[in-house]
Write a protein that holds these residues in place. Sequence first.
Motif, short mmCIF file in Angstrom:
data_model
loop_
_atom_site.label_atom_id
_atom_site.label_comp_id
_atom_site.label_asym_id
_atom_site.label_seq_id
_atom_site.Cartn_x
_atom_site.Cartn_y
_atom_site.Cartn_z
N VAL A 1 0.84 -1.20 0.00
CA VAL A 1 0.00 0.00 0.00
C VAL A 1 0.88 1.25 0.00
CG1 VAL A 1 -1.66 1.33 1.36
CG2 VAL A 1 -1.98 -1.13 1.09
N LEU A 2 1.92 1.24 0.83
CA LEU A 2 2.81 2.40 0.89
C LEU A 2 3.52 2.60 -0.45
CD1 LEU A 2 3.88 4.63 2.72
CD2 LEU A 2 5.70 3.09 3.45
N GLU A 3 3.93 1.51 -1.08
CA GLU A 3 4.56 1.63 -2.40
C GLU A 3 3.60 2.24 -3.41
OE1 GLU A 3 5.91 -2.25 -3.40
OE2 GLU A 3 7.58 -2.24 -1.98
N ASP A 4 2.34 1.81 -3.38
CA ASP A 4 1.33 2.36 -4.29
C ASP A 4 1.09 3.84 -4.02
OD1 ASP A 4 1.06 -0.08 -5.52
OD2 ASP A 4 -0.76 -0.65 -4.45
N TRP A 5 1.01 4.21 -2.74
CA TRP A 5 0.80 5.62 -2.40
C TRP A 5 1.94 6.49 -2.91
CZ3 TRP A 5 -0.83 4.72 3.38
CH2 TRP A 5 -2.19 4.39 3.43
N GLY A 6 3.14 5.96 -2.90
CA GLY A 6 4.28 6.72 -3.38
C GLY A 6 4.17 7.07 -4.86
N LYS A 7 3.46 6.24 -5.62
CA LYS A 7 3.32 6.44 -7.07
C LYS A 7 2.00 7.12 -7.44
CE LYS A 7 5.73 2.02 -7.65
NZ LYS A 7 5.53 0.59 -8.06
N ASP A 8 1.03 7.12 -6.54
CA ASP A 8 -0.32 7.61 -6.83
C ASP A 8 -0.37 9.14 -6.80
OD1 ASP A 8 -3.01 8.19 -6.98
OD2 ASP A 8 -3.62 6.68 -5.51
N PRO A 9 -0.67 9.80 -7.92
CA PRO A 9 -0.72 11.26 -7.93
C PRO A 9 -1.86 11.83 -7.08
CG PRO A 9 -1.53 10.36 -10.01
CD PRO A 9 -0.95 9.22 -9.25
N ASP A 10 -2.84 11.01 -6.75
CA ASP A 10 -3.94 11.47 -5.90
C ASP A 10 -3.59 11.42 -4.41
OD1 ASP A 10 -5.67 12.14 -7.95
OD2 ASP A 10 -6.43 10.09 -8.11
N VAL A 11 -2.44 10.84 -4.08
CA VAL A 11 -1.96 10.83 -2.70
C VAL A 11 -0.76 11.77 -2.62
CG1 VAL A 11 -0.88 9.46 -0.88
CG2 VAL A 11 -2.75 8.49 -2.21
N GLN A 12 -0.88 12.82 -1.80
CA GLN A 12 0.17 13.82 -1.71
C GLN A 12 0.93 13.78 -0.38
OE1 GLN A 12 1.32 15.59 -4.10
NE2 GLN A 12 -0.20 15.02 -5.63
N ALA A 13 0.42 13.01 0.58
CA ALA A 13 1.10 12.87 1.87
C ALA A 13 0.53 11.65 2.58
CB ALA A 13 0.92 14.12 2.73
N VAL A 14 1.26 11.14 3.54
CA VAL A 14 0.83 9.97 4.32
C VAL A 14 0.95 10.27 5.80
CG1 VAL A 14 1.36 7.57 4.91
CG2 VAL A 14 1.41 8.30 2.51
N VAL A 15 -0.07 9.89 6.56
CA VAL A 15 -0.07 10.01 8.02
C VAL A 15 -0.14 8.61 8.61
CG1 VAL A 15 -1.36 10.79 10.05
CG2 VAL A 15 -1.18 12.28 8.04
N ILE A 16 0.65 8.35 9.65
CA ILE A 16 0.56 7.08 10.37
C ILE A 16 0.30 7.36 11.84
CG2 ILE A 16 3.09 6.94 10.65
CD1 ILE A 16 2.73 3.84 10.53
N ARG A 17 -0.64 6.61 12.42
CA ARG A 17 -1.01 6.79 13.82
C ARG A 17 -1.37 5.45 14.44
NH1 ARG A 17 -7.08 9.51 13.13
NH2 ARG A 17 -7.89 7.93 11.69
N GLY A 18 -1.54 5.41 15.74
CA GLY A 18 -1.95 4.21 16.44
C GLY A 18 -3.33 4.40 17.03
#
Length: 357
Positions: A40-57
């Motif tokens: 999923v993270l690899e896909d987000w890195g390539k997806d132009p519709d994803v501009q940032a990622v947040v990770i939380r618990g």
Amino acid sequence: MTGDPDIRFERLGKVACVTLDRPKALNALTLGMIRAFQPVLEDWGKDPDVQAVVIRGSGPKAFCAGGDVRAVCEAGLEGGELTRIFFREEYILNRTIKRFPKPFIALPDGITMGGGMGLSVHGRYRVATEKTVMAMPETAIGFFPDVGGSYFLSRLPAPFGAYVALTGARLKAADALYLGLATHYMPSERLESVLEEFARLDVSEEEPWHWDAKIAEILDTHSETPGAASLEAEHARIKRHFAHESIEGILDSLAAEDSDWAREVRESLEQRSPTSLKITMEQIRRAADLDFDACMRMEYRMSQGCMAGHDFYEGIRAVLIDKDHAPDWRPSTVREVSPEIVQAHFESLGSLELVFD
């Protein structure tokens, strides 16, 4: 959008969000969670519709208390492959976070230890709160600070890397900011508002730096000062003792100081695996001259050295299984840990070396 029930993925506008969802286990990282997150993270890195990622618990206590080392221990005792697979895939995920091409924002709101540090410290932004407690406590379980610990600890102001790595010191927000392990501080109750602002972001410019600037602006706007760092007051004392190049030198130096602080630190070190202390000291020394990928390859060698030894299994038994906190370390003192024992943890694994695509 997940193959594991213990990790959730969602979209907040053009910001993707991953939630570690094992609150009863303090969101400890399992192989299943790693395997769900990596693609999923690899896909987000390539997806132009994803501009940032947040990770939380999830839950009120922890971001992530570490990797599921009990499962690794049990597999090792039974001759299972998890002792090789878990660390290999976890370290590849750490590298993906380190190299992620877009803003990666970690919210270590609570206990953040071991594997949790690997999921947060390598990201571009790390937002601490009043609940944050960061630590690399591995020497207490017969292991060493992994998940890229060799890289980021060796680059802390000297000799804080050795101090944090050897003692497993628990760092609250002010200390995390002081050392650069966190980039921002804000009250925990403000995090949801920040996520809502991320979700409303609509930056028309195509250049990635516009998104980075907007993310930074939001975080800066909400940030506060957490107060004085306790480590700042102890800097001279830590430098005096932990600048020594050997564990024996550190212990002797602490023994020469007549103070409660020195006695407590020395007693804490003496309770930890002597082998772990020795290999960790060597790890931090070597890592100062290595790039990130080389550090991860070194750590994988070390992990397999520990899997082939005694102290990791004994440490997990004493701390997590029987919980008697009375490990039978072998060797039992640092002076008995020979250079040959240390070197064995850094030897090539041949065809089993960690390789990155």
